[in-house]
Design a protein around this motif. Structure first.
Motif, PDB file in Angstrom:
ATOM      1  N   GLN A 413      -0.366  58.721  49.315  1.00 26.54           N
ATOM      2  CA  GLN A 413       0.284  59.797  50.071  1.00 26.54           C
ATOM      3  C   GLN A 413       1.589  60.228  49.407  1.00 26.54           C
ATOM      4  O   GLN A 413       1.842  61.421  49.224  1.00 26.54           O
ATOM      5  CB  GLN A 413       0.558  59.325  51.503  1.00 26.54           C
ATOM      6  CG  GLN A 413      -0.686  58.998  52.304  1.00 26.54           C
ATOM      7  CD  GLN A 413      -0.353  58.376  53.647  1.00 26.54           C
ATOM      8  OE1 GLN A 413      -0.001  59.076  54.611  1.00 26.54           O
ATOM      9  NE2 GLN A 413      -0.449  57.060  53.731  1.00 26.54           N
ATOM     10  N   ASP A 414       2.398  59.234  49.039  1.00 26.38           N
ATOM     11  CA  ASP A 414       3.708  59.544  48.457  1.00 26.38           C
ATOM     12  C   ASP A 414       3.590  60.275  47.135  1.00 26.38           C
ATOM     13  O   ASP A 414       4.279  61.277  46.885  1.00 26.38           O
ATOM     14  CB  ASP A 414       4.501  58.251  48.241  1.00 26.38           C
ATOM     15  CG  ASP A 414       5.021  57.643  49.534  1.00 26.38           C
ATOM     16  OD1 ASP A 414       4.823  58.261  50.597  1.00 26.38           O
ATOM     17  OD2 ASP A 414       5.619  56.555  49.465  1.00 26.38           O
ATOM     18  N   SER A 417       2.142  63.828  47.521  1.00 27.90           N
ATOM     19  CA  SER A 417       3.138  64.707  48.148  1.00 27.90           C
ATOM     20  C   SER A 417       4.240  65.056  47.150  1.00 27.90           C
ATOM     21  O   SER A 417       4.690  66.200  47.083  1.00 27.90           O
ATOM     22  CB  SER A 417       3.740  64.006  49.371  1.00 27.90           C
ATOM     23  OG  SER A 417       4.810  64.756  49.903  1.00 27.90           O
ATOM     24  N   TRP A 418       4.657  64.082  46.370  1.00 31.95           N
ATOM     25  CA  TRP A 418       5.699  64.275  45.347  1.00 31.95           C
ATOM     26  C   TRP A 418       5.235  65.251  44.275  1.00 31.95           C
ATOM     27  O   TRP A 418       5.972  66.130  43.832  1.00 31.95           O
ATOM     28  CB  TRP A 418       6.020  62.910  44.748  1.00 31.95           C
ATOM     29  CG  TRP A 418       7.134  62.851  43.755  1.00 31.95           C
ATOM     30  CD1 TRP A 418       8.351  63.449  43.839  1.00 31.95           C
ATOM     31  CD2 TRP A 418       7.134  62.114  42.530  1.00 31.95           C
ATOM     32  NE1 TRP A 418       9.121  63.131  42.744  1.00 31.95           N
ATOM     33  CE2 TRP A 418       8.392  62.308  41.929  1.00 31.95           C
ATOM     34  CE3 TRP A 418       6.196  61.297  41.896  1.00 31.95           C
ATOM     35  CZ2 TRP A 418       8.733  61.728  40.706  1.00 31.95           C
ATOM     36  CZ3 TRP A 418       6.541  60.701  40.693  1.00 31.95           C
ATOM     37  CH2 TRP A 418       7.788  60.920  40.107  1.00 31.95           C
ATOM     38  N   ASP A 421       3.644  68.808  46.568  1.00 33.26           N
ATOM     39  CA  ASP A 421       4.509  69.507  47.523  1.00 33.26           C
ATOM     40  C   ASP A 421       5.985  69.312  47.232  1.00 33.26           C
ATOM     41  O   ASP A 421       6.832  69.660  48.070  1.00 33.26           O
ATOM     42  CB  ASP A 421       4.213  69.000  48.950  1.00 33.26           C
ATOM     43  CG  ASP A 421       2.745  69.140  49.312  1.00 33.26           C
ATOM     44  OD1 ASP A 421       2.144  70.158  48.928  1.00 33.26           O
ATOM     45  OD2 ASP A 421       2.206  68.217  49.956  1.00 33.26           O
ATOM     46  N   SER A 422       6.300  68.748  46.054  1.00 35.34           N
ATOM     47  CA  SER A 422       7.701  68.465  45.686  1.00 35.34           C
ATOM     48  C   SER A 422       8.397  67.644  46.754  1.00 35.34           C
ATOM     49  O   SER A 422       9.556  67.878  47.108  1.00 35.34           O
ATOM     50  CB  SER A 422       8.463  69.771  45.445  1.00 35.34           C
ATOM     51  OG  SER A 422       7.884  70.493  44.383  1.00 35.34           O
ATOM     52  N   GLY A 423       7.667  66.663  47.288  1.00 29.23           N
ATOM     53  CA  GLY A 423       8.238  65.795  48.314  1.00 29.23           C
ATOM     54  C   GLY A 423       9.200  64.781  47.720  1.00 29.23           C
ATOM     55  O   GLY A 423       9.582  64.855  46.545  1.00 29.23           O
ATOM     56  N   ASN A 424       9.591  63.828  48.526  1.00 28.61           N
ATOM     57  CA  ASN A 424      10.517  62.794  48.068  1.00 28.61           C
ATOM     58  C   ASN A 424       9.858  61.879  47.038  1.00 28.61           C
ATOM     59  O   ASN A 424       8.633  61.787  46.967  1.00 28.61           O
ATOM     60  CB  ASN A 424      10.989  61.950  49.258  1.00 28.61           C
ATOM     61  CG  ASN A 424      11.800  62.748  50.255  1.00 28.61           C
ATOM     62  OD1 ASN A 424      12.540  63.657  49.865  1.00 28.61           O
ATOM     63  ND2 ASN A 424      11.674  62.429  51.530  1.00 28.61           N
TER      64      ASN A 424
END
Length: 603
Positions: A413-414, A417-418, A421-424
């Motif tokens: 997931q991380d 998403s990173w 979606d340019s997540g954390n």
């Protein structure tokens, strides 16, 4: 039957009832059960126990017809059915005992077994009437195992010591055939024949009456404790119960249980994996992937897909793997295979050429699932760099060494998403840390960080000492590249250097076997001079080659181990920082200065 709870019940049916239902196909084995393997002595001992009404242990059964667990059944060895029968019960534990008793007491055919040395034999089993009634005789010795021709011979078969190849000879020898004990017509016929034979011998007739009362009836009245799992018992519970009770057999793996489940829908998972494994094993980094790794990866992939569609949690624990459906497997198996091949290509570019060089085999599970989802996008430079940063943080931060299923779920997931979606930053990156003191304890390739650092040393451009070639796929295998000491072990021992220093990763480099033979146990100044002279390598070029291994040539030429050690340790910490793209802290702490003799902060 006495109700015990919501998941099982217990009972005590007669041995005859169990064997009859096995014979009719009402009780069968689940397909994951291994073949019958008991040897001749085990069978004789089992028969002896029953003949004395000794307990032989409980049998674990499971009702069929439930919605949660469906296994392809197979008959017990020796059972021949005219038509396919859907069993009422499956034998989860007790296969060896029940098969042995069925073959010896019910099948009428010679029992295919083996000697204690593993030689295949076929045997009929008999009770010695006299010995069974003698209280001083060991009951085991009263159970005779006779070859298929019903003769016992000696002198390489030239002398017949016992011949019971006819019923008349059985009477004369006082040996009762166990194969007819549960066949009323055959038993009655044998009994009448025995009584006719000895109708004028009251002692023989009395002996048989006593034998029938004390021995035969014990078989006919023998009862077997059973535990029956109810048909709606969850699959993971079946697996756990089987493993706990089957201590004398072969451990049941998740793969075998899923194989049996899929077989109920006529899908041969074992054949599918065998073909898939052959294709995957064409890639060196994938040679350590096993069937459970593949199933766990598919479960992780399927769980993530459900998460994206429904918002459900992501999980690939054992219970989740056991709940994997055939439709999910079919949908994802080819996709995951391609994802694993992409993973192999990524790792080979990182100089991980085979499975023995992979720091964490377990990390291939989330990496393969992530590469599957990314598809061809994993080749994009920005995406690839993020993926590699996460990978090396997991390796050098040593975060994949324990129970990893929770980290798999978080990472897929991380990381996605990173990337998407340019997540954390993923938690694995945030959690990763390398203590400089760890360099001293990295002494063998059993450590993931040790393997990872060797790969990083190859990746950053280490050239072969003899020919100056970079370590690529061809050189790695053709020249047998391995990890060797720079200051040789024998030399370091002769100089009294601390093993925690000379045997640590700081004093090691990936070198060819040929280079290592030339180095031998010599001082660095000597072997470097020998290499330059015998292989016509200029001093400047030799210095360039040593620098590719993060070695300061001046320290090697001067045989200055301490200066070499501190300098190279500092460079290796820089290498770690670059791979993780995080600073290695504490390089100039008091603890580090005491352990290394100086600060590891490069000026």
């Amino acid at each position: 039957m006495i109700g015990i709870g919501t998941t099982f019940r217990s009972g005590e049916p007669s041995l005859l009832d169990i064997l009859e239902k096995i014979h009719k196909g009402e009780k069968q084995l689940p397909d994951f059960q291994r073949g019958w393997v008991w040897d001749d002595n085990h069978i004789r001992s089992l028969i002896a126990s029953v003949s004395m009404s000794y307990p032989i242990g409980a049998v674990m059964l499971m009702e069929t017809g439930g919605e949660g667990v469906r296994f392809r059944p197979r008959t017990v060895e020796g059972v021949i059915l005219d038509t396919e029968i859907e069993p009422q019960m499956l034998i989860l534990d007790g296969q060896q005992r029940l098969t042995s008793l069925y073959l010896a007491l019910h099948s009428l055919n010679a029992v295919p077994t083996r000697t204690d040395k593993g030689i295949d034999i076929k045997r009929y089993y008999y009770l010695d009437i006299e010995k069974c009634l003698d209280p001083d005789e060991d009951r085991f010795d009263a159970i005779l195992s006779i070859s298929e021709d019903r003769k016992i011979t000696s002198d390489f078969g030239r002398k017949v010591d016992l011949d019971i190849s006819s019923q008349e000879l059985e009477f004369e020898s006082g040996l009762f055939p166990l194969s007819i004990i549960f066949d009323p017509p055959k038993y009655s016929s044998w009994r009448r024949g025995y009584q006719r034979k000895f109708r004028h011998d009251d002692n023989k007739l009395d002996k048989f009456d006593e034998f029938e009362s004390l021995i035969i009836q014990r078989f006919q009245q023998y009862r077997v404790p059973t535990i029956e799992l109810l048909r709606d018992t969850p699959k993971e519970a079946v697996c756990q119960v089987f493993e706990k009770v089957n201590t004398g057999g072969v451990s049941l793996t998740v793969f075998e249980l899923i194989t049996a489940t899929f077989a109920a829908d006529d899908y041969n998972l074992r054949d599918d994996w065998r073909e898939r494994k052959n294709r995957l094993y064409d890639y060196g980094p994938l040679k350590g992937v096993d069937s459970t790794d593949f199933l766990t990866s598919i479960t992780l992939l399927s769980s993530y897909q459900r998460h994206k569609n429904t918002g459900s949690s992501v999980s690939c624990k054992r219970k989740d793997v056991l709940r994997l459906t055939l439709d999910e497997y079919k949908f994802n198996c080819d996709l995951l295979e391609e994802g694993m091949i992409k993973t192999a290509r990524l790792l080979i570019r990182e100089k991980i050429f085979d499975d023995k060089s992979i720091p964490y085999q377990t990390q291939l599970i989330p990496l393969s699932a992530i590469c599957t989802i990314l598809g061809d996008r994993f080749e994009d430079d920005a995406i690839k760099n993020k993926l590699l940063r996460w990978y090396w943080c997991g390796v050098l931060g040593e975060l994949y060494g324990g129970a990893n299923e929770t980290r798999y779920a978080l990472d897929i997931q991380d990381v996605l998403s990173w990337i998407e979606d340019s997540g954390n930053e993923p938690r694995t990156i945030r959690d990763a840390n390398f203590n400089p003191l760890r360099l001293l304890s990295l002494q063998t390739r059993l450590s993931a960080a040790y393997k990872g650092l060797m790969v990083q040393l190859m990746k950053q451009g280490g050239l072969d000492f003899l020919n100056g070639d970079p370590i690529d796929l061809t050189l790695y295998f053709d020249r047998a590249v391995d990890i060797h000491h720079i200051f040789p072990k024998a030399y370091c021992q002769s100089q009294g250097y601390s093993k925690s220093h000379w045997n640590s990763i700081v004093n090691k480099a990936p070198l060819t076997a040929r280079t290592n033979r030339i180095i031998g146990g010599k001082a660095p100044s000597i072997y470097i001079e020998s290499i330059e002279k015998n292989h016509k390598i200029e001093t400047e070029r030799m210095d360039e080659i040593m620098k590719t291994h993060l070695i300061n040539p001046a320290f090697l030429r001067a045989d200055d181990f301490n200066a070499f050690f501190i300098n190279r340790a500092a460079y290796i910490l820089d290498l770690i920082s670059n791979a993780m793209r995080k600073q290695v802290t504490g390089r100039d702490s008091e603890e580090i200065i005491n352990a290394f003799g100086a600060s590891l902060a490069l000026s």
